[in-house]
Design a protein around this motif. Sequence first.
Motif, PDB file in Angstrom:
ATOM      1  N   ARG A 175      58.017  95.210 -50.743  1.00  0.00           N
ATOM      2  CA  ARG A 175      58.555  94.474 -49.592  1.00  0.00           C
ATOM      3  C   ARG A 175      59.010  93.109 -50.100  1.00  0.00           C
ATOM      4  O   ARG A 175      58.251  92.423 -50.800  1.00  0.00           O
ATOM      5  N   THR A 176      60.225  92.718 -49.748  1.00  0.00           N
ATOM      6  CA  THR A 176      60.726  91.445 -50.271  1.00  0.00           C
ATOM      7  C   THR A 176      60.555  90.292 -49.276  1.00  0.00           C
ATOM      8  O   THR A 176      60.917  89.158 -49.577  1.00  0.00           O
ATOM      9  N   GLU A 177      59.958  90.578 -48.121  1.00  0.00           N
ATOM     10  CA  GLU A 177      59.756  89.517 -47.137  1.00  0.00           C
ATOM     11  C   GLU A 177      58.967  88.349 -47.718  1.00  0.00           C
ATOM     12  O   GLU A 177      59.239  87.190 -47.428  1.00  0.00           O
ATOM     13  N   PHE A 178      57.945  88.685 -48.531  1.00  0.00           N
ATOM     14  CA  PHE A 178      57.067  87.627 -49.023  1.00  0.00           C
ATOM     15  C   PHE A 178      57.833  86.531 -49.774  1.00  0.00           C
ATOM     16  O   PHE A 178      57.424  85.378 -49.801  1.00  0.00           O
ATOM     17  N   LEU A 179      58.968  86.937 -50.367  1.00  0.00           N
ATOM     18  CA  LEU A 179      59.784  85.950 -51.089  1.00  0.00           C
ATOM     19  C   LEU A 179      60.355  84.888 -50.140  1.00  0.00           C
ATOM     20  O   LEU A 179      60.734  83.798 -50.566  1.00  0.00           O
ATOM     21  N   PHE A 180      60.462  85.258 -48.867  1.00  0.00           N
ATOM     22  CA  PHE A 180      61.144  84.396 -47.895  1.00  0.00           C
ATOM     23  C   PHE A 180      60.192  83.656 -46.966  1.00  0.00           C
ATOM     24  O   PHE A 180      60.613  82.728 -46.271  1.00  0.00           O
ATOM     25  N   ARG A 217      57.977  79.034 -46.692  1.00  0.00           N
ATOM     26  CA  ARG A 217      58.711  78.088 -47.522  1.00  0.00           C
ATOM     27  C   ARG A 217      59.813  77.450 -46.684  1.00  0.00           C
ATOM     28  O   ARG A 217      59.963  77.790 -45.508  1.00  0.00           O
ATOM     29  N   ASP A 218      60.574  76.540 -47.286  1.00  0.00           N
ATOM     30  CA  ASP A 218      61.531  75.757 -46.494  1.00  0.00           C
ATOM     31  C   ASP A 218      62.977  76.200 -46.645  1.00  0.00           C
ATOM     32  O   ASP A 218      63.857  75.725 -45.943  1.00  0.00           O
ATOM     33  N   ASP A 219      63.238  77.096 -47.616  1.00  0.00           N
ATOM     34  CA  ASP A 219      64.609  77.586 -47.770  1.00  0.00           C
ATOM     35  C   ASP A 219      64.589  78.979 -48.416  1.00  0.00           C
ATOM     36  O   ASP A 219      63.566  79.402 -48.958  1.00  0.00           O
ATOM     37  N   SER A 220      65.732  79.677 -48.367  1.00  0.00           N
ATOM     38  CA  SER A 220      65.798  81.019 -48.940  1.00  0.00           C
ATOM     39  C   SER A 220      65.656  80.967 -50.458  1.00  0.00           C
ATOM     40  O   SER A 220      66.177  80.043 -51.087  1.00  0.00           O
ATOM     41  N   PRO A 221      64.993  81.970 -51.050  1.00  0.00           N
ATOM     42  CA  PRO A 221      64.990  82.052 -52.513  1.00  0.00           C
ATOM     43  C   PRO A 221      66.419  82.352 -52.978  1.00  0.00           C
ATOM     44  O   PRO A 221      67.093  83.194 -52.388  1.00  0.00           O
ATOM     45  N   ASP A 222      66.904  81.657 -53.984  1.00  0.00           N
ATOM     46  CA  ASP A 222      68.281  81.918 -54.432  1.00  0.00           C
ATOM     47  C   ASP A 222      68.318  83.163 -55.333  1.00  0.00           C
ATOM     48  O   ASP A 222      67.292  83.769 -55.634  1.00  0.00           O
ATOM     49  N   GLU A 223      69.526  83.524 -55.722  1.00  0.00           N
ATOM     50  CA  GLU A 223      69.723  84.722 -56.544  1.00  0.00           C
ATOM     51  C   GLU A 223      68.876  84.679 -57.824  1.00  0.00           C
ATOM     52  O   GLU A 223      68.266  85.670 -58.218  1.00  0.00           O
ATOM     53  N   GLU A 224      68.850  83.505 -58.439  1.00  0.00           N
ATOM     54  CA  GLU A 224      68.145  83.348 -59.707  1.00  0.00           C
ATOM     55  C   GLU A 224      66.637  83.628 -59.559  1.00  0.00           C
ATOM     56  O   GLU A 224      66.043  84.338 -60.365  1.00  0.00           O
ATOM     57  N   GLN A 263      58.200  84.048 -38.162  1.00  0.00           N
ATOM     58  CA  GLN A 263      58.525  82.624 -38.082  1.00  0.00           C
ATOM     59  C   GLN A 263      59.136  82.168 -39.408  1.00  0.00           C
ATOM     60  O   GLN A 263      58.419  81.914 -40.365  1.00  0.00           O
ATOM     61  N   VAL A 264      60.456  82.123 -39.451  1.00  0.00           N
ATOM     62  CA  VAL A 264      61.143  81.653 -40.656  1.00  0.00           C
ATOM     63  C   VAL A 264      62.183  80.633 -40.206  1.00  0.00           C
ATOM     64  O   VAL A 264      63.367  80.959 -40.072  1.00  0.00           O
ATOM     65  N   PRO A 265      61.723  79.394 -39.933  1.00  0.00           N
ATOM     66  CA  PRO A 265      62.590  78.403 -39.281  1.00  0.00           C
ATOM     67  C   PRO A 265      63.948  78.212 -39.961  1.00  0.00           C
ATOM     68  O   PRO A 265      64.973  78.130 -39.289  1.00  0.00           O
ATOM     69  N   TYR A 266      63.959  78.191 -41.321  1.00  0.00           N
ATOM     70  CA  TYR A 266      65.223  77.874 -41.996  1.00  0.00           C
ATOM     71  C   TYR A 266      66.285  78.965 -41.827  1.00  0.00           C
ATOM     72  O   TYR A 266      67.460  78.738 -42.091  1.00  0.00           O
ATOM     73  N   LEU A 267      65.889  80.171 -41.398  1.00  0.00           N
ATOM     74  CA  LEU A 267      66.885  81.229 -41.186  1.00  0.00           C
ATOM     75  C   LEU A 267      67.595  81.082 -39.843  1.00  0.00           C
ATOM     76  O   LEU A 267      68.612  81.740 -39.596  1.00  0.00           O
ATOM     77  N   ASN A 268      67.061  80.247 -38.967  1.00  0.00           N
ATOM     78  CA  ASN A 268      67.657  80.030 -37.647  1.00  0.00           C
ATOM     79  C   ASN A 268      67.933  81.325 -36.899  1.00  0.00           C
ATOM     80  O   ASN A 268      69.024  81.539 -36.364  1.00  0.00           O
ATOM     81  N   LEU A 269      66.939  82.196 -36.871  1.00  0.00           N
ATOM     82  CA  LEU A 269      67.108  83.451 -36.139  1.00  0.00           C
ATOM     83  C   LEU A 269      66.952  83.161 -34.654  1.00  0.00           C
ATOM     84  O   LEU A 269      66.059  82.428 -34.258  1.00  0.00           O
ATOM     85  N   PRO A 270      67.828  83.724 -33.818  1.00  0.00           N
ATOM     86  CA  PRO A 270      67.695  83.471 -32.381  1.00  0.00           C
ATOM     87  C   PRO A 270      66.399  84.085 -31.844  1.00  0.00           C
ATOM     88  O   PRO A 270      65.960  85.127 -32.318  1.00  0.00           O
TER      89      PRO A 270
END
Length: 315
Positions: free
Chosen positions: A47-52, A55-62, A92-99
Amino acid sequence: KEREEAERSLPAQTRDGHSVEVAANVNRPDQVAAAIAAGAEGVGLMRTEFLFLERDDSPDEEEQFATYQAMLQALEGRPLIVRTLDIGGDKQVPYLNLPHEENPFLGMRGARLLLRRRDLLEPQLRALYRAARGGQPLSIMFPMITSLKEITRLKGLCEGIRRELNAPVVPIGIMVEVPAAATLADKLAEHVDFFSIGTNDLTQYALAIDRQHPELAAEADSLHPAVLRLIHQTVQGAAQHGRWVGVCGGIAGDPFGAALLTGLGVNELSMSPRDIASVKARLRGSDFAKLAELAQQALDCDSAEEVRALQSLLS
Ligand code: PYR
């Protein structure tokens, strides 16, 4: 118990020679070694959710590339199935601004969100294809699929990125966790390489019971015959196109559930590492012919309780 310990590195092969792949649900590279020690033959669900989260921003490609590469390295040639981001309004992932949504489990989550948020999907696919260039066995899996149109669009995006990066073709599969995907399995199987059934969500959606409901959750039993029939339909649809089917929900890690799934023709079971030994012991002590018969009986039951009572028929 002792027998379980000794047998956990042996394959899950029934007494009459039918094999099922046993994999682990593992999200982090530092948990892979323990899963292998517990008997995992690969990772069936990362599951890749844990990467996101947290934290305060999305993990980048790198950052994502480094994580997928570390998973593959830790697996030393064993297969890895990575599920793309499965997030929605319940998290709850505030930086994604999900409605905000009144009913997030029926809303914008999984593939539905990814197809609308290329800023999330594309870096993840790029990181995955870059990791695949190392030549280790990596598969990509998309969550919350309900239609062929979603698959076609996602595969198109994959292929574009793959070419751009000059990366190898990797197997592309989908989660079967919505009844629509299970009932269309014969159609969808033509277009994907594998299915992995998420029985927790499939149960919630088939029975229309919120898994977190304080009073009803106990009735959301994945051994409900309605759920078993959806699994059966998925296996049959996959077989029409020679595709394999895994299960990565909770019942895969329950010895009786695993026995029934094997009897239904499921090819791979992915579970928490701590459940591997008891599932392998159960399957190694069973005859496939008997499990297939048991599965047929289960499909004919009227309730989950009746299915569970069949347990007494297993020696
Ligand atoms: C499910 O069973 O719903 C998973 O996502 C594993």
